[in-house]
Write a protein that holds these residues in place. Structure first.
Motif, short mmCIF file in Angstrom:
data_model
loop_
_atom_site.label_atom_id
_atom_site.label_comp_id
_atom_site.label_asym_id
_atom_site.label_seq_id
_atom_site.Cartn_x
_atom_site.Cartn_y
_atom_site.Cartn_z
N TYR A 178 0.67 -1.24 -0.16
CA TYR A 178 0.07 -0.02 -0.04
C TYR A 178 0.90 1.28 0.04
CZ TYR A 178 -2.89 3.41 2.53
OH TYR A 178 -3.32 4.67 2.80
N ALA A 179 2.01 1.36 1.04
CA ALA A 179 2.85 2.45 0.98
C ALA A 179 3.54 2.40 -0.39
CB ALA A 179 3.74 2.29 2.21
N ALA A 180 3.85 1.62 -0.79
CA ALA A 180 4.64 1.75 -2.35
C ALA A 180 3.59 2.24 -3.42
CB ALA A 180 5.30 0.43 -2.52
N ARG A 181 2.38 2.04 -3.36
CA ARG A 181 1.59 2.18 -4.47
C ARG A 181 1.22 3.97 -4.18
NH1 ARG A 181 -1.50 -1.80 -2.96
NH2 ARG A 181 -2.98 -0.90 -1.66
N MET A 182 0.94 4.19 -2.76
CA MET A 182 0.92 5.75 -2.38
C MET A 182 1.91 6.60 -2.74
SD MET A 182 -2.32 5.59 -1.28
CE MET A 182 -2.67 6.97 -0.47
N ARG A 183 3.30 6.23 -2.66
CA ARG A 183 4.34 6.95 -2.73
C ARG A 183 4.75 7.03 -4.22
NH1 ARG A 183 7.28 3.41 1.65
NH2 ARG A 183 6.52 4.63 3.68
N GLY A 184 3.96 6.09 -5.05
CA GLY A 184 4.22 6.31 -6.37
C GLY A 184 3.12 7.33 -7.02
N ARG A 185 2.21 8.05 -6.47
CA ARG A 185 1.25 8.88 -6.88
C ARG A 185 1.92 10.13 -7.54
NH1 ARG A 185 -3.95 7.65 -5.70
NH2 ARG A 185 -4.57 9.90 -6.03
N GLU A 186 1.53 10.61 -8.72
CA GLU A 186 2.03 11.94 -8.86
C GLU A 186 2.01 12.94 -8.10
OE1 GLU A 186 3.40 12.71 -11.93
OE2 GLU A 186 3.67 10.37 -12.23
N ALA A 187 0.89 13.23 -7.55
CA ALA A 187 0.93 14.42 -6.37
C ALA A 187 1.65 14.13 -5.40
CB ALA A 187 -0.59 14.42 -6.00
N TYR A 188 1.95 12.90 -4.67
CA TYR A 188 2.81 12.79 -3.83
C TYR A 188 4.37 12.99 -4.17
CZ TYR A 188 5.54 9.99 -0.27
OH TYR A 188 6.53 9.61 0.66
N ARG A 189 4.79 12.72 -5.67
CA ARG A 189 6.06 13.11 -6.00
C ARG A 189 6.20 14.66 -5.89
NH1 ARG A 189 8.32 8.46 -9.03
NH2 ARG A 189 7.07 6.79 -8.75
N ARG A 190 5.15 15.30 -6.36
CA ARG A 190 5.40 16.74 -6.56
C ARG A 190 5.47 17.39 -5.18
NH1 ARG A 190 1.27 16.19 -10.37
NH2 ARG A 190 -0.59 16.67 -8.92
N ALA A 191 4.89 16.75 -4.09
CA ALA A 191 4.94 17.22 -2.65
C ALA A 191 6.40 16.78 -2.13
CB ALA A 191 3.98 16.48 -1.97
N VAL A 192 7.04 15.82 -2.41
CA VAL A 192 8.42 15.42 -2.25
C VAL A 192 9.22 16.31 -2.72
CG1 VAL A 192 10.19 13.69 -2.25
CG2 VAL A 192 7.82 12.94 -1.54
N ALA A 193 9.12 16.51 -4.09
CA ALA A 193 9.97 17.73 -4.69
C ALA A 193 10.02 18.93 -4.03
CB ALA A 193 9.67 17.63 -6.31
N SER A 194 8.78 19.45 -3.45
CA SER A 194 8.65 20.74 -2.92
C SER A 194 9.27 20.59 -1.49
CB SER A 194 7.09 20.92 -2.81
OG SER A 194 6.92 22.19 -1.75
N GLU A 195 9.26 19.59 -0.98
CA GLU A 195 9.96 19.56 0.27
C GLU A 195 11.49 19.68 -0.01
OE1 GLU A 195 8.32 17.48 3.74
OE2 GLU A 195 7.87 19.61 3.15
N LYS A 196 11.97 18.91 -0.84
CA LYS A 196 13.16 18.87 -1.13
C LYS A 196 13.87 20.40 -1.59
CE LYS A 196 14.04 14.33 -2.58
NZ LYS A 196 14.02 13.32 -3.59
N ALA A 197 12.89 21.01 -2.49
CA ALA A 197 13.24 22.34 -2.59
C ALA A 197 13.19 23.33 -1.63
CB ALA A 197 12.24 22.86 -3.80
N MET A 198 12.33 23.24 -0.60
CA MET A 198 12.45 24.01 0.51
C MET A 198 13.70 23.69 1.47
SD MET A 198 9.62 24.28 3.79
CE MET A 198 8.90 25.85 2.75
N LEU A 199 14.16 22.32 1.45
CA LEU A 199 15.20 22.02 2.33
C LEU A 199 16.57 22.49 1.81
CD1 LEU A 199 14.68 18.21 3.46
CD2 LEU A 199 15.15 20.06 4.73
N ALA A 200 16.42 22.46 0.27
CA ALA A 200 17.71 23.18 -0.54
C ALA A 200 17.68 24.54 -0.07
CB ALA A 200 17.59 22.78 -1.86
N GLY A 201 16.81 25.17 -0.01
CA GLY A 201 16.45 26.88 0.06
C GLY A 201 16.96 26.88 1.34
#
Ligand SMILES: N[C@@H](CCC(=O)N[C@@H](CS)C(=O)NCC(=O)O)C(=O)O
Length: 206
Positions: A178-201
């Motif tokens: 279940y967790a693998a399926r949820m983490r594969g969602r497009e919206a989830y990936r966009r949220a992770v990318a936003s987190e990474k950008a925030m951490l880098a900033g």
């Protein structure tokens, strides 16, 4: 336009992911718990805060619920029996999974050092795994409530992520898949990318 106040690697992620799932416009303001910015919007000084039309909303689960109700998406309708069941599962996750990882976090790096009891962590990990098995038995399909994703799915996935950081084992295979399926969602990936950008900033400005 919504304003999401929060940081990376905490409950702010739940709201961020929900906003991405719903395709709503938002801006982010980076903050740590108890910053003046947060204290000005939330009496407890806790994250996340979502500001809507100048009204600050607090508590991640309350915010997810409001976003779901105000858009009529990712939820059974308020007042329906299906919604009462959905809310029961939400509360089960808060009590039985979030409670364990949150107490572990508090005894790892939040409480004053002299108040921490690290010996409690194996018991919390054991409880978390046992409670995952109980929850998995309530799953009704691909998602907790059947074939539609709802609010408790965001919450559960975030708690499973948190468990990985806490090094809690989740032996339940249905929940792993279940967790693998949820983490594969497009919206989830966009949220992770936003987190990474925030951490880098944040590190660039540190
Ligand atoms: N039930 C609240 C808990 C909020 C919370 O404890 N947030 C953490 C960050 S994930 C925090 O701000 N902690 C600071 C503190 O406990 O003083 C929610 O779900 O939003």
């Amino acid at each position: 336009m919504y304003t999401l106040i929060g940081g990376a690697n905490n409950r702010t992620f739940r709201v961020l992911w929900m906003l991405e799932e719903l395709g709503l416009p938002y801006q982010r303001q980076h903050a740590q718990p108890h910053d003046d910015l947060v204290r000005g919007k939330s009496p407890l000084g806790k994250l996340p805060v979502l500001v809507v039309e100048d009204v600050p909303l607090t508590d991640s689960v309350a915010i997810l619920t409001w976003l779901a109700d105000s858009t009529g998406r990712l939820t059974a309708p308020a007042g329906s029996l299906a919604r009462a069941q959905q809310d029961g599962i939400t509360q089960q996750i808060v009590d039985e999974l979030e409670g364990q990882v949150w107490v572990a976090a508090r005894h790892s790096f939040i409480l004053p050092k002299e108040r921490r009891v690290p010996e409690i962590k194996p018991t919390l990990a054991w409880e978390f795994a046992r409670n995952c098995d109980v929850l998995a038995r309530r799953m009704q399909g691909d998602f907790l409530m059947g074939d539609q994703m709802t609010v408790p799915d965001l919450l559960l996935t975030h708690c499973l992520n948190w468990a990985a950081v806490a090094k809690f084992d989740v032996p339940n295979e249905a929940l792993q898949a279940y967790a693998a399926r949820m983490r594969g969602r497009e919206a989830y990936r966009r949220a992770v990318a936003s987190e990474k950008a925030m951490l880098a900033g944040a590190s660039a400005s540190a």
